[in-house]
Design a protein around this motif. Structure first.
Motif, PDB file in Angstrom:
ATOM      1  N   MET A 137       0.608  -1.098   0.491  1.00 45.18           N
ATOM      2  CA  MET A 137      -0.247   0.293  -0.104  1.00 45.18           C
ATOM      3  C   MET A 137       0.953   1.346   0.383  1.00 45.18           C
ATOM      4  O   MET A 137       0.656   2.266  -0.473  1.00 45.18           O
ATOM      5  CB  MET A 137      -1.379  -0.226   1.347  1.00 45.18           C
ATOM      6  CG  MET A 137      -2.177  -1.087   1.151  1.00 45.18           C
ATOM      7  SD  MET A 137      -3.191  -1.205   2.394  1.00 45.18           S
ATOM      8  CE  MET A 137      -3.795   0.582   2.037  1.00 45.18           C
ATOM      9  N   ALA A 138       1.808   0.980   0.794  1.00 47.90           N
ATOM     10  CA  ALA A 138       3.231   2.540   0.457  1.00 47.90           C
ATOM     11  C   ALA A 138       3.274   2.716  -1.174  1.00 47.90           C
ATOM     12  O   ALA A 138       3.497   3.864  -1.741  1.00 47.90           O
ATOM     13  CB  ALA A 138       3.988   2.234   1.949  1.00 47.90           C
ATOM     14  N   ALA A 139       4.023   1.275  -1.316  1.00 45.85           N
ATOM     15  CA  ALA A 139       4.245   1.858  -2.217  1.00 45.85           C
ATOM     16  C   ALA A 139       3.549   2.026  -3.178  1.00 45.85           C
ATOM     17  O   ALA A 139       3.703   2.839  -4.354  1.00 45.85           O
ATOM     18  CB  ALA A 139       5.343   0.379  -2.970  1.00 45.85           C
ATOM     19  N   TRP A 161       1.980   6.409  -6.730  1.00 42.49           N
ATOM     20  CA  TRP A 161       0.221   6.969  -7.227  1.00 42.49           C
ATOM     21  C   TRP A 161       0.960   8.233  -7.006  1.00 42.49           C
ATOM     22  O   TRP A 161      -0.212   9.536  -8.053  1.00 42.49           O
ATOM     23  CB  TRP A 161      -1.388   7.090  -5.930  1.00 42.49           C
ATOM     24  CG  TRP A 161      -2.143   7.695  -6.691  1.00 42.49           C
ATOM     25  CD1 TRP A 161      -2.513   8.545  -5.103  1.00 42.49           C
ATOM     26  CD2 TRP A 161      -3.829   7.193  -6.637  1.00 42.49           C
ATOM     27  NE1 TRP A 161      -4.123   8.764  -5.811  1.00 42.49           N
ATOM     28  CE2 TRP A 161      -4.345   8.632  -6.633  1.00 42.49           C
ATOM     29  CE3 TRP A 161      -3.827   6.186  -7.534  1.00 42.49           C
ATOM     30  CZ2 TRP A 161      -5.717   7.768  -7.319  1.00 42.49           C
ATOM     31  CZ3 TRP A 161      -4.789   5.960  -8.336  1.00 42.49           C
ATOM     32  CH2 TRP A 161      -6.254   6.988  -7.676  1.00 42.49           C
ATOM     33  N   ASN A 162       1.185   9.097  -5.986  1.00 47.89           N
ATOM     34  CA  ASN A 162       1.310  10.334  -5.574  1.00 47.89           C
ATOM     35  C   ASN A 162       1.820  10.789  -6.932  1.00 47.89           C
ATOM     36  O   ASN A 162       2.273  12.273  -8.097  1.00 47.89           O
ATOM     37  CB  ASN A 162       2.214  10.684  -4.564  1.00 47.89           C
ATOM     38  CG  ASN A 162       0.897  10.822  -3.121  1.00 47.89           C
ATOM     39  OD1 ASN A 162      -0.330  10.450  -3.774  1.00 47.89           O
ATOM     40  ND2 ASN A 162       1.746   9.984  -1.975  1.00 47.89           N
ATOM     41  N   ALA A 163       2.931  10.022  -7.347  1.00 46.77           N
ATOM     42  CA  ALA A 163       4.192  10.881  -8.631  1.00 46.77           C
ATOM     43  C   ALA A 163       3.595  10.396 -10.103  1.00 46.77           C
ATOM     44  O   ALA A 163       3.579  11.497 -10.564  1.00 46.77           O
ATOM     45  CB  ALA A 163       5.772   8.998  -8.669  1.00 46.77           C
ATOM     46  N   ALA A 164       2.448   9.613 -10.556  1.00 49.30           N
ATOM     47  CA  ALA A 164       1.740   9.636 -11.151  1.00 49.30           C
ATOM     48  C   ALA A 164       0.783  10.559 -11.052  1.00 49.30           C
ATOM     49  O   ALA A 164       0.643  11.415 -11.990  1.00 49.30           O
ATOM     50  CB  ALA A 164       0.298   8.213 -11.192  1.00 49.30           C
ATOM     51  N   ASP A 219     -12.379  12.860 -11.594  1.00 52.47           N
ATOM     52  CA  ASP A 219     -11.058  11.675 -11.335  1.00 52.47           C
ATOM     53  C   ASP A 219     -11.417  10.565 -10.552  1.00 52.47           C
ATOM     54  O   ASP A 219     -11.413  10.107 -10.090  1.00 52.47           O
ATOM     55  CB  ASP A 219     -10.653  10.980 -12.947  1.00 52.47           C
ATOM     56  CG  ASP A 219     -11.752  11.879 -14.437  1.00 52.47           C
ATOM     57  OD1 ASP A 219     -12.983  11.849 -14.169  1.00 52.47           O
ATOM     58  OD2 ASP A 219     -10.482  11.315 -15.062  1.00 52.47           O
ATOM     59  N   LEU A 220      -9.984  10.997 -10.489  1.00 51.66           N
ATOM     60  CA  LEU A 220      -8.988  11.605  -8.606  1.00 51.66           C
ATOM     61  C   LEU A 220     -10.112  10.693  -7.535  1.00 51.66           C
ATOM     62  O   LEU A 220     -10.138  10.569  -6.824  1.00 51.66           O
ATOM     63  CB  LEU A 220      -8.232  11.690  -8.851  1.00 51.66           C
ATOM     64  CG  LEU A 220      -6.848  11.985  -9.702  1.00 51.66           C
ATOM     65  CD1 LEU A 220      -5.719  13.121  -9.439  1.00 51.66           C
ATOM     66  CD2 LEU A 220      -6.860  10.861  -9.577  1.00 51.66           C
TER      67      LEU A 220
END
Length: 364
Positions: A143-145, A150-153, A200-201
């Motif tokens: 989940m952390a990965a 997700w944040n980078a995307a 969308d997010l």
């Protein structure tokens, strides 16, 4: 959640019973040592030196100093055996529990790679507890990965329109660009793109935590489908697509606006990535469910990508995404809306080599 709590309580109960039974076994063994030892020693003494008859029968009941010595020796032997067995049992029980405690402290300190060691698996419930802890730790690390990715995307998707907006606005301020209608339309297009990404997010995140609001009511779903197709038909025709509708009248309990949104996402996905040609929008009806499908003429999806097609920020063709402005969130929104309706979103290849995206909803 309740099932997991019940399983955990059952594990704790079995472990407690196992510890009690083990300690009880230690006590029984100690008493057996004292009893058997007494019989053996007294038998050996009687055979070696038969005692004289006492003056009275009561004298049989009064132990003498030799008896006390024998009792003390046997008790000492029993206690030593009990301490050894209890110590070994305690080590077997405490080793995995101490490993659990150490792993929990390391995870709390930020080391998500920490794992507990099950040790001796003869205590099955303790080993199961360690296995459950390690599974939780692996899930937490994943989940952390995923959150980092997700944040980078998200940062990657927001960077391009924000860079364009900042450059154009600075250019207008410095007099490089004239603030005419074309510039304003370009800025509005970028703002609309940002708004779509944020919306969308928002939908995907709310569905993940089970809080996506839905307004279920009896809906003529065929009307909603026609409205969605009409709203995007000009853009599809300009891109070289023709639309084939195979829709019959149907009343279903659903959120009509969300279904329309999901269909628009499917049609927009086809506009961005499919080969221009025929787009078939069909509604299949069954007693228990209905299936809304969008079929294109190709080029289809690679098998390895098809497994990830509904994951956020995934794209089969990055060059077409850049050309048509795709964010990789449209199909994730479709899946979120399907799940909110207790349905599912699926992909399968068509017989003609294209793609068929299906939205299956239960008929409530």
């Amino acid at each position: 959640m309740e099932k997991a709590q019940r399983n955990e309580a059952q594990h704790r109960g079995r472990l407690s019973r196992q510890i009690v039974l083990s300690m009880g076994l230690v006590s029984i063994i100690t008493m057996l040592i004292a009893f058997v030892g007494s019989v053996v020693i007294y038998g050996w003494l009687y055979a070696l030196s038969p005692p004289e008859l006492p003056k009275t029968p009561v004298d049989w009941l009064i132990p003498d100093s030799i008896d006390f010595l024998i009792f003390a020796t046997l008790l000492l032997i029993g206690l030593v055996v009990a301490v050894v067995m209890a110590s070994r049992l305690a080590r077997r029980i405490l080793a995995p529990l101490n490993s659990l405690a150490e792993g929990a402290r390391r995870i709390a300190a930020g080391d998500l790679e920490a794992r507990a060691l099950p040790g001796d698996r003869s205590l099955g419930d303790t080993a199961l507890l360690v296995d459950d802890f390690n599974a939780m730790a692996i899930r937490l690390q994943q989940m952390a990965a995923d959150m980092t990715a997700w944040n980078a995307a998200i940062a990657h998707e927001l960077r391009t329109p924000l860079t364009i907006l900042r450059g154009r606005l600075q250019g207008m301020r410095d007099g490089v660009f004239e603030p005419d209608d074309a510039q304003i339309r370009g800025l509005l297009y970028q703002v609309e793109g940002l708004a779509r990404i944020v919306d969308d997010l928002h939908i995907i995140t709310l569905q993940d935590i089970g809080r996506l609001e839905m307004h279920f009511e009896p809906t003529r779903i065929d009307i909603e489908i026609r409205r969605a197709v009409d709203s995007i038909s000009d853009a599809l025709y300009e891109a070289g697509f023709t639309i084939e509708l195979d829709v019959s009248d149907a009343m279903v309990v659903c959120d009509g606006a969300r279904i329309r949104q999901a269909l628009l996402a499917l049609l927009d996905n086809a506009r961005r990535y499919a080969i221009p040609g025929r787009l078939r929008v069909a509604l299949g009806l069954a007693p228990a469910a209905l299936v809304l499908s969008v079929e294109d003429g190709g080029p289809g999806l690679a098998p390895e990508f098809a497994k990830l097609v509904f994951e956020p920020f995934t794209r089969a063709d990055a060059s077409r995404s850049r050309q048509f402005g795709g964010s990789g969130l449209g199909l994730s929104v479709v899946r979120a809306i399907a799940l909110a309706h207790r349905g599912r979103a699926t992909f399968r290849p068509s017989a003609a080599g294209g793609s068929i995206f299906e939205l299956t909803l239960p008929r409530i």
